[in-house]
Design a protein around this motif. Structure first.
Motif: not given
Length: 241
Positions: A127-134, A136-139, A212-216, A226-227
């Protein structure tokens, strides 16, 4: 006569100030000069600053303040426990300290889509929601530009509080030739903690997904989620790396 001289004294002081200002180009601040003669309010014991009474109010809460109000599931001896993500030959048997902790503290960034998947899984387990947010890609449809709102939303609806995490079973990592997009099929096994309209308490649920994961990013490139496509009703073949 004495009274007249006394009443003229403040006016003479102001005239002298104006005269000096005209000679030296000093700013004219008659009001602030008068205000400066007032004694400052004495601070009460334990008070670090006087109230201005100008509507500034209490400072807004920081992310750390918000996180301090959240429930967590991380054990006090987590550093000595096997990492919840221990799902590949490379990570089985590793302690949390030597596995996902460096990702969660920002000491290092996930170097692959699989590393994002594993570290996010552990963040869900404990239960570490900050890491989940960090991560998560903008898309992503779940992304929120306001980090405060994002972590509050994850804490409220996205932490699987009705379930116990049993295991993560990742498949083969598939990264494109440019190295900026990757996919991982995986299964997560959960156990219902309570009776719900969908599951009885103690029931085991399997979730299958292709993520799906994005590297940028700038100035440092990093992998983020990403999704995901839910394949829970479809059989997938998995090969542990």
């Amino acid at each position: 006569k004495m009274k007249q001289h006394r009443s003229l004294a403040p006016n003479l002081a102001i005239l002298l100030l104006l005269f000096l200002a005209s000679l030296t180009n000093l700013p004219i601040c008659v009001e602030s000069f008068a205000a400066s003669k007032k004694s400052p309010k004495r601070l009460k014991k334990g008070q670090t600053s006087a109230s201005t009474n100008r509507g500034f109010g209490k400072a807004p809460p920081t992310i750390d303040d918000i996180l301090a109000t959240f429930q967590i599931r991380i054990p006090s001896n987590c550093n000595e426990l096997p990492c919840p993500c221990g799902c590949t030959p490379a990570t089985i048997g590793l302690t949390y300290k030597d596995c996902c902790l460096p990702y969660h503290t920002g000491e290092k960034l996930p170097e692959s889509p699989l590393a994002v998947l594993r570290s996010r899984y552990t963040a869900f387990v404990w239960r570490l929601p900050l890491y989940i947010a960090e991560t998560t890609h903008e898309s992503c449809s779940e992304y929120m530009a306001d980090p405060m709102k994002h972590i509050k939303d994850i804490d409220k609806v996205g932490m699987f509080d009705d379930f116990e995490f049993l295991s993560l079973d990742p498949g083969i990592e598939d990264v494109n030739d440019d190295g900026d997009e990757g996919f991982v099929d995986f299964k997560v096994n959960l156990r219902a903690r309570t009776d719900t309209t969908a599951h009885d308490k103690g029931a085991t649920i399997e979730i299958a997904e292709r993520s799906r994961f994005v590297r940028d990013g700038a100035p440092v490139l990093r992998w983020r989620y990403a999704e995901g496509v839910d394949y829970s009703k479809r059989e997938l073949e998995y090969e542990i790396k």
